[in-house]
Scaffold this motif. Structure first.
Motif, mmCIF file in Angstrom:
data_model
loop_
_atom_site.group_PDB
_atom_site.id
_atom_site.type_symbol
_atom_site.label_atom_id
_atom_site.label_comp_id
_atom_site.label_asym_id
_atom_site.label_seq_id
_atom_site.Cartn_x
_atom_site.Cartn_y
_atom_site.Cartn_z
ATOM 1 N N THR A 8 -5.421 31.712 -42.644
ATOM 2 C CA THR A 8 -6.455 31.227 -41.745
ATOM 3 C C THR A 8 -5.812 30.358 -40.672
ATOM 4 O O THR A 8 -4.652 29.927 -40.799
ATOM 5 C CB THR A 8 -7.495 30.396 -42.506
ATOM 6 N N THR A 9 -6.581 30.082 -39.626
ATOM 7 C CA THR A 9 -6.067 29.213 -38.561
ATOM 8 C C THR A 9 -5.640 27.861 -39.121
ATOM 9 O O THR A 9 -4.559 27.357 -38.795
ATOM 10 C CB THR A 9 -7.127 29.014 -37.471
ATOM 11 N N ASP A 10 -6.469 27.264 -39.971
ATOM 12 C CA ASP A 10 -6.135 25.952 -40.534
ATOM 13 C C ASP A 10 -4.875 26.014 -41.386
ATOM 14 O O ASP A 10 -4.056 25.083 -41.365
ATOM 15 C CB ASP A 10 -7.305 25.425 -41.369
ATOM 16 N N GLU A 11 -4.696 27.112 -42.134
ATOM 17 C CA GLU A 11 -3.486 27.251 -42.960
ATOM 18 C C GLU A 11 -2.238 27.360 -42.078
ATOM 19 O O GLU A 11 -1.192 26.772 -42.381
ATOM 20 C CB GLU A 11 -3.610 28.477 -43.869
ATOM 21 N N VAL A 12 -2.342 28.107 -40.979
ATOM 22 C CA VAL A 12 -1.199 28.226 -40.067
ATOM 23 C C VAL A 12 -0.875 26.867 -39.447
ATOM 24 O O VAL A 12 0.288 26.451 -39.381
ATOM 25 C CB VAL A 12 -1.483 29.255 -38.956
ATOM 26 N N LEU A 13 -1.891 26.159 -39.001
ATOM 27 C CA LEU A 13 -1.659 24.873 -38.347
ATOM 28 C C LEU A 13 -1.115 23.833 -39.319
ATOM 29 O O LEU A 13 -0.326 22.967 -38.929
ATOM 30 C CB LEU A 13 -2.945 24.378 -37.698
ATOM 31 N N THR A 14 -1.497 23.921 -40.580
ATOM 32 C CA THR A 14 -0.927 23.029 -41.589
ATOM 33 C C THR A 14 0.548 23.326 -41.793
ATOM 34 O O THR A 14 1.393 22.420 -41.817
ATOM 35 C CB THR A 14 -1.680 23.174 -42.923
ATOM 36 N N ALA A 15 0.889 24.604 -41.911
ATOM 37 C CA ALA A 15 2.291 24.994 -42.047
ATOM 38 C C ALA A 15 3.080 24.630 -40.789
ATOM 39 O O ALA A 15 4.255 24.251 -40.853
ATOM 40 C CB ALA A 15 2.395 26.491 -42.320
ATOM 41 N N ASP A 16 2.400 24.722 -39.638
ATOM 42 C CA ASP A 16 3.057 24.505 -38.351
ATOM 43 C C ASP A 16 3.499 23.055 -38.157
ATOM 44 O O ASP A 16 4.330 22.771 -37.280
ATOM 45 C CB ASP A 16 2.099 24.914 -37.224
ATOM 46 N N THR A 17 2.980 22.142 -38.940
ATOM 47 C CA THR A 17 3.406 20.747 -38.812
ATOM 48 C C THR A 17 4.884 20.585 -39.136
ATOM 49 O O THR A 17 5.494 19.565 -38.798
ATOM 50 C CB THR A 17 2.587 19.823 -39.732
ATOM 51 N N HIS A 18 5.493 21.581 -39.782
ATOM 52 C CA HIS A 18 6.925 21.537 -40.096
ATOM 53 C C HIS A 18 7.770 22.182 -38.996
ATOM 54 O O HIS A 18 9.001 22.171 -39.074
ATOM 55 C CB HIS A 18 7.193 22.253 -41.421
ATOM 56 N N LEU A 19 7.117 22.759 -37.982
ATOM 57 C CA LEU A 19 7.816 23.476 -36.916
ATOM 58 C C LEU A 19 7.956 22.576 -35.694
ATOM 59 O O LEU A 19 6.968 22.007 -35.222
ATOM 60 C CB LEU A 19 7.035 24.737 -36.536
ATOM 61 N N ILE A 20 9.182 22.450 -35.190
ATOM 62 C CA ILE A 20 9.401 21.722 -33.939
ATOM 63 C C ILE A 20 9.291 22.726 -32.797
ATOM 64 O O ILE A 20 10.112 23.637 -32.682
ATOM 65 C CB ILE A 20 10.781 21.042 -33.925
ATOM 66 N N GLN A 21 8.283 22.583 -31.958
ATOM 67 C CA GLN A 21 8.043 23.523 -30.879
ATOM 68 C C GLN A 21 8.769 23.092 -29.606
ATOM 69 O O GLN A 21 8.985 21.906 -29.354
ATOM 70 C CB GLN A 21 6.534 23.665 -30.643
ATOM 71 N N SER A 22 9.131 24.070 -28.808
ATOM 72 C CA SER A 22 9.943 23.823 -27.614
ATOM 73 C C SER A 22 9.123 23.240 -26.477
ATOM 74 O O SER A 22 7.967 23.626 -26.268
ATOM 75 C CB SER A 22 10.580 25.138 -27.146
ATOM 76 N N PHE A 23 9.720 22.328 -25.711
ATOM 77 C CA PHE A 23 9.123 21.762 -24.505
ATOM 78 C C PHE A 23 7.671 21.366 -24.741
ATOM 79 O O PHE A 23 6.759 21.778 -23.998
ATOM 80 C CB PHE A 23 9.241 22.742 -23.335
#
Length: 454
Positions: A8-23
């Motif tokens: 789900t969107t919320d599951e992706v965004l929770t996992a995404d907190t570990h991802l450093i996004q560019s710029f």
């Protein structure tokens, strides 16, 4: 190991907190509504995790020239992986895909650019160009000839050296290899022309180059690096004749010209390479990435002249520069399939028509009260917004005008890239006339909405 893909969107965004996004503003991204989850793509469109269909107005990131979901490229990658999953073009090893792609690129590149070094990003392609030229000068007994001339407003990448060649605004709070790089004046006539004609402004830019070379000493300067159109520095086009004149001055001083075609190559301006066909000069090195595989695999190329290759391949020395994934089989296969599509479907030729329609459509937005300048060419365009047209007074960072406009366009079904007071559009090259018209309508509605809210 089972990997869950239907998150789900919320599951992706929770996992995404570990991802450093560019710029990105990493603090802002702590808010879920600041992020968009892209889950699918086809043609000129992408789909987010909420089911919204969006025009990919930035082509992934200047990348997806032939459009999303091309089975020909996907199958070429899959077939290559079943035959040879990985082997590096390292030491004395090569493989068919890398060899064939190097041959094809050399055939497409202008003039005497016949040797190709593969890496995995535009940043590394530009780093490689500089390292190769430093080695070239060492082999010629010129160990002091190492400095690089770049320009205010340039963007050449995000590695330590490439960022030094990039306009200083991108490195605020970060360190770079500043001692190697000197920045020439910005070629942005609208902002920097100061009442001069375009021809007079071009003369000042040429004089700036000559004066800088005389001050630093040509014996200390290895190269001048320039994008045909400055991309992430604001989509800035130089005055007519600028590149050919700069190249002539560089040649007079024995300074190599590096054309950073990471964005402009492979059709974005209507040709496989823009330097010769659009801007009338053949550089000593061309760097490219993005459109080389249409983003289907990470791959870049540093294409060097016969003169440079002859020196670096002389007996008695080693080419001590290498990347594990240089010429990766799957990436090379993607490049070959991508170029085949560009040729078979005559995409660069079509861009000469559809790209000009796109350019005309966006320039038609220039009458809006907050649009200061619409600039660029074909499918590489930027809109700069101002508080006052007559004085060209800029919005402040607190106004967040670009971000507000990007949010307004996304709400209406278009992804555009905010860059301070600028909105950048660099869509896929397969845009239909109807899609181009829709982009124009969305931009007009979004500009009106944001202007009314100011």
């Amino acid at each position: 190991m089972n990997i869950k893909t239907n998150l789900t969107t919320d599951e992706v965004l929770t996992a995404d907190t570990h991802l450093i996004q560019s710029f990105a503003d990493l603090d802002l991204l702590k808010q879920n509504d600041a992020r968009t989850v892209i889950v699918g793509a086809e043609g000129a469109m992408v789909r987010d995790s909420e089911g919204n269909e969006l025009i990919d107005g930035i082509g992934g990131l200047w990348c997806v020239n032939v459009g999303h979901g091309r089975k020909e490229i996907i199958d070429a990658i899959t077939d290559q992986l079943t035959q040879l999953d990985f082997y590096s073009t390292f030491y004395n090893f090569t493989h068919p895909a890398a060899a064939a792609l190097a041959e094809k690129i050399a055939a497409l590149a202008p003039g005497h650019l016949n040797s190709v070094y593969f890496s995995n990003s535009g940043s590394v392609a530009n780093d490689s160009a500089v390292r190769i030229l430093h080695h070239y000068n060492n082999r010629l007994g010129r160990p002091k000839k190492k400095k690089i001339l770049s320009r205010i407003g340039a963007y050449h990448g995000s590695t330590h050296l490439a960022m030094a060649m990039t306009t200083p605004g991108y490195s605020e709070g970060w360190d770079t290899a500043d001692s190697l790089v000197h920045h020439l004046k910005s070629p942005h006539y609208w902002r920097e022309g100061d009442g001069m004609s375009e021809a007079e402004f071009c003369d000042t830019l040429i004089d700036d180059l000559k004066q800088t070379v005389e001050r630093l000493g040509a014996e200390n300067i290895a190269a001048f690096i320039a994008e045909p159109i400055q991309g992430a520095g604001g989509v800035v086009t130089a005055p007519d004749g600028y590149h050919a004149r700069m190249a002539a001055v560089c040649a007079d001083y024995d300074i190599k010209y590096i054309a950073d075609e990471v964005v402009t190559a492979f059709g974005r301006l209507g040709h496989f390479f823009a330097s010769q066909d659009v801007f009338g000069h053949t550089p000593d090195i061309i760097t490219t990435a993005k459109g080389l595989t249409s983003g289907y695999q990470p791959l870049s190329a540093t294409i060097v002249s016969d003169d440079i290759h002859e020196v670096i391949s002389r007996p008695g020395g080693m080419f001590l520069h290498g990347m594990t994934y240089s010429g990766h089989p799957a990436a090379a296969a993607a490049g070959l399939a991508n170029i085949a599509l560009l040729e078979q479907e005559k995409i660069p030729e079509h861009v000469r028509t559809t790209g000009k329609l796109f350019e005309k459509t966006l320039k038609g937005l220039g009458d809006n009260e907050i649009v200061g300048e619409v600039r660029g060419s074909h499918f590489m365009m930027g809109l700069e917004f101002v508080k006052d047209k007559s004085s060209k007074l800029a919005f402040t960072p607190e106004d967040a005008i670009g971000l507000k406009l990007a949010r307004a366009t996304q709400k209406r079904g278009l992804i555009a890239r905010p860059l301070g007071n600028i909105l950048i559009l660099s869509p896929t090259l397969i845009m239909s006339e109807a899609q181009i018209g829709k982009i124009g309508d969305i931009l007009q509605e979004s500009i009106e909405e944001v202007a009314a809210s100011l």
